[in-house]
Scaffold this motif. Structure first.
Motif, PDB file in Angstrom:
ATOM      1  N   LEU A  69      30.232  75.398  15.739  1.00  0.00           N
ATOM      2  CA  LEU A  69      30.637  76.404  14.768  1.00  0.00           C
ATOM      3  C   LEU A  69      32.144  76.617  14.724  1.00  0.00           C
ATOM      4  CD1 LEU A  69      27.860  79.083  15.450  1.00  0.00           C
ATOM      5  CD2 LEU A  69      28.063  77.623  13.435  1.00  0.00           C
ATOM      6  N   GLN A  70      32.854  76.137  15.722  1.00  0.00           N
ATOM      7  CA  GLN A  70      34.294  76.336  15.807  1.00  0.00           C
ATOM      8  C   GLN A  70      35.008  75.616  14.658  1.00  0.00           C
ATOM      9  OE1 GLN A  70      36.919  76.648  19.658  1.00  0.00           O
ATOM     10  NE2 GLN A  70      36.539  74.495  19.248  1.00  0.00           N
ATOM     11  N   TYR A  83      37.324  77.219  22.449  1.00  0.00           N
ATOM     12  CA  TYR A  83      36.442  76.319  23.195  1.00  0.00           C
ATOM     13  C   TYR A  83      36.983  74.891  23.074  1.00  0.00           C
ATOM     14  CZ  TYR A  83      33.589  80.449  22.418  1.00  0.00           C
ATOM     15  OH  TYR A  83      33.153  81.742  22.349  1.00  0.00           O
ATOM     16  N   ARG A  84      37.433  74.350  24.217  1.00  0.00           N
ATOM     17  CA  ARG A  84      38.022  73.014  24.239  1.00  0.00           C
ATOM     18  C   ARG A  84      37.291  72.159  25.273  1.00  0.00           C
ATOM     19  NH1 ARG A  84      43.332  72.543  22.127  1.00  0.00           N
ATOM     20  NH2 ARG A  84      44.111  74.506  21.249  1.00  0.00           N
ATOM     21  N   GLY A  85      36.382  71.344  24.824  1.00  0.00           N
ATOM     22  CA  GLY A  85      35.633  70.513  25.746  1.00  0.00           C
ATOM     23  C   GLY A  85      34.539  71.298  26.445  1.00  0.00           C
ATOM     24  N   VAL A  86      33.628  70.578  27.056  1.00  0.00           N
ATOM     25  CA  VAL A  86      32.446  71.205  27.630  1.00  0.00           C
ATOM     26  C   VAL A  86      32.791  72.108  28.809  1.00  0.00           C
ATOM     27  CG1 VAL A  86      30.228  70.788  28.743  1.00  0.00           C
ATOM     28  CG2 VAL A  86      30.957  69.339  26.855  1.00  0.00           C
ATOM     29  N   ALA A  89      34.848  75.090  27.847  1.00  0.00           N
ATOM     30  CA  ALA A  89      34.017  75.976  27.029  1.00  0.00           C
ATOM     31  C   ALA A  89      33.079  76.798  27.901  1.00  0.00           C
ATOM     32  CB  ALA A  89      33.222  75.165  26.016  1.00  0.00           C
ATOM     33  N   LEU A  90      32.530  76.175  28.942  1.00  0.00           N
ATOM     34  CA  LEU A  90      31.695  76.924  29.884  1.00  0.00           C
ATOM     35  C   LEU A  90      32.485  78.064  30.509  1.00  0.00           C
ATOM     36  CD1 LEU A  90      29.834  73.967  31.643  1.00  0.00           C
ATOM     37  CD2 LEU A  90      28.745  75.750  30.269  1.00  0.00           C
ATOM     38  N   GLY A  91      33.738  77.778  30.891  1.00  0.00           N
ATOM     39  CA  GLY A  91      34.596  78.817  31.454  1.00  0.00           C
ATOM     40  C   GLY A  91      34.905  79.909  30.449  1.00  0.00           C
ATOM     41  N   ALA A  92      35.129  79.520  29.183  1.00  0.00           N
ATOM     42  CA  ALA A  92      35.434  80.507  28.146  1.00  0.00           C
ATOM     43  C   ALA A  92      34.246  81.432  27.901  1.00  0.00           C
ATOM     44  CB  ALA A  92      35.819  79.794  26.850  1.00  0.00           C
TER      45      ALA A  92
END
Length: 337
Positions: A69-70, A83-86, A89-92
């Protein structure tokens, strides 16, 4: 779209027949179902297996939804990217929503997996019992058709799952925010505003997504598993070989399925007007054309890393749980004369 342990030797059925039950199993008495258990039992077992796998892979589903969706309908490089990469994105997600945010939409995801896999395994088991899978290409065709039926039945759950997983703080929000309070509140709100048809909004993207994914998986999994075994990386019949085969096969499945996955996510999450018409996309092909023209062809592959990383483990876990449950049921069945 199992042995006693992760690396245990797999007895019956042969591993090259995955990810669905083989057509001709030794030791099945005449008059028994082709897969060894009735289709109705496969419905329950498939649903249970899918739910167990969902609990472990849902965080990647959350990340995949946010990545897809980004930057919706915006040219590359013109929008913020929380969200940059998996991994990042998990951290975000954790920073914005806490660790519990990684399991957003889990209840809806469990409902979706239960309906989707239950119906999918039931339909495939029926096709197997009818002998359709014995024909050339029958396994792939039956898998695709079973997946399509499952997608239609489970579409409302996927709709709500997508809405809930997209919801987050305004600072890192991507896509339309539906602001549902709960899974029950989401179903109630959608039904109250748009009736029964509103619950199946976006199904035109879900059917090709699951049909293509199931067909690609069935067409590549066996060859991929044999390939890693022939190179001596893992022993024939080990679950390490199955997992490796699933990850190799996952490349083909991710490449073919991700565009459909992106379109499906966009159709499900888009805002709608009072009569239920989408405000961003008129339908499947309009969504494809708009993404391609405004975000570029790579826009159809947003979140492919999360799709791939989720695909292999989810497939193997669901098959592992499904086969273990199937063997438990078969052991409880009295022998036929």
């Amino acid at each position: 779209m199992a042995g006693a342990g992760a690396l245990a030797s797999f007895p019956t059925p042969p591993l090259h027949e995955f990810p669905y039950p083989p057509q001709n199993r030794p030791g099945i008495a005449r008059g028994s179902p082709a897969g060894g258990v009735p289709p109705g039992t496969d419905l329950v077992l498939g649903a249970t297996a899918g739910c167990l796998a969902c609990v472990l892979t849902n965080p990647l589903e959350v990340v995949k939804t946010r990545l897809q969706l980004q930057g919706e309908l915006q040219p590359p490089g013109t929008y913020p990217r929380p969200y940059r990469g998996v991994l990042r994105a998990l951290g975000a997600v954790c920073r914005a929503d806490g660790v519990r945010g990684l399991q957003k939409g889990l209840a809806a995801g469990l409902l979706y997996q239960g309906l989707m896999n239950g119906v999918r395994f039931y339909c495939y088991s029926c096709a197997e019992d009818a002998g359709w899978t014995r024909y050339p290409g029958g396994t792939v065709a039956a898998g695709a058709m079973a997946g399509a039926v499952g997608a239609v039945v489970s579409s409302p759950a996927y709709l709500v799952k997508t809405h809930l997983q997209a919801q987050t703080l305004a600072a890192v929000a991507v896509g339309h925010q539906h602001n549902h309070e709960s899974i029950s509140g989401a179903f109630e709100s959608i039904y109250r505003q748009h009736g029964v048809p509103g619950l199946w909004r976006g199904v035109t993207g879900a059917v090709p997504r699951v049909a293509v994914g199931s067909a690609a998986q069935l067409a590549t999994f066996a060859a991929a598993k044999d390939w890693v075994c022939q190179r001596g990386w893992f022993g024939e019949g080990s679950w390490a070989a199955v997992l490796a085969g699933g990850m190799v096969s996952g490349v083909a499945v991710a490449v073919t399925m991700t565009p459909f996955d992106v379109v499906s996510t966009r159709l499900y999450n888009q805002p709608v007007d009072a009569d239920g018409t989408g405000k961003l996309y008129r339908g499947f092909w309009d969504c494809v054309l708009q993404i391609s023209s405004k975000e570029g062809l790579l826009g159809l592959y947003k979140g492919i890393g999360a799709v791939y990383l989720r695909l292999g483990p989810h497939t193997i876990l669901s098959l592992f749980f499904w086969d273990e449950l199937r063997k438990m049921v078969q052991h409880q069945q009295p022998p036929r004369p």
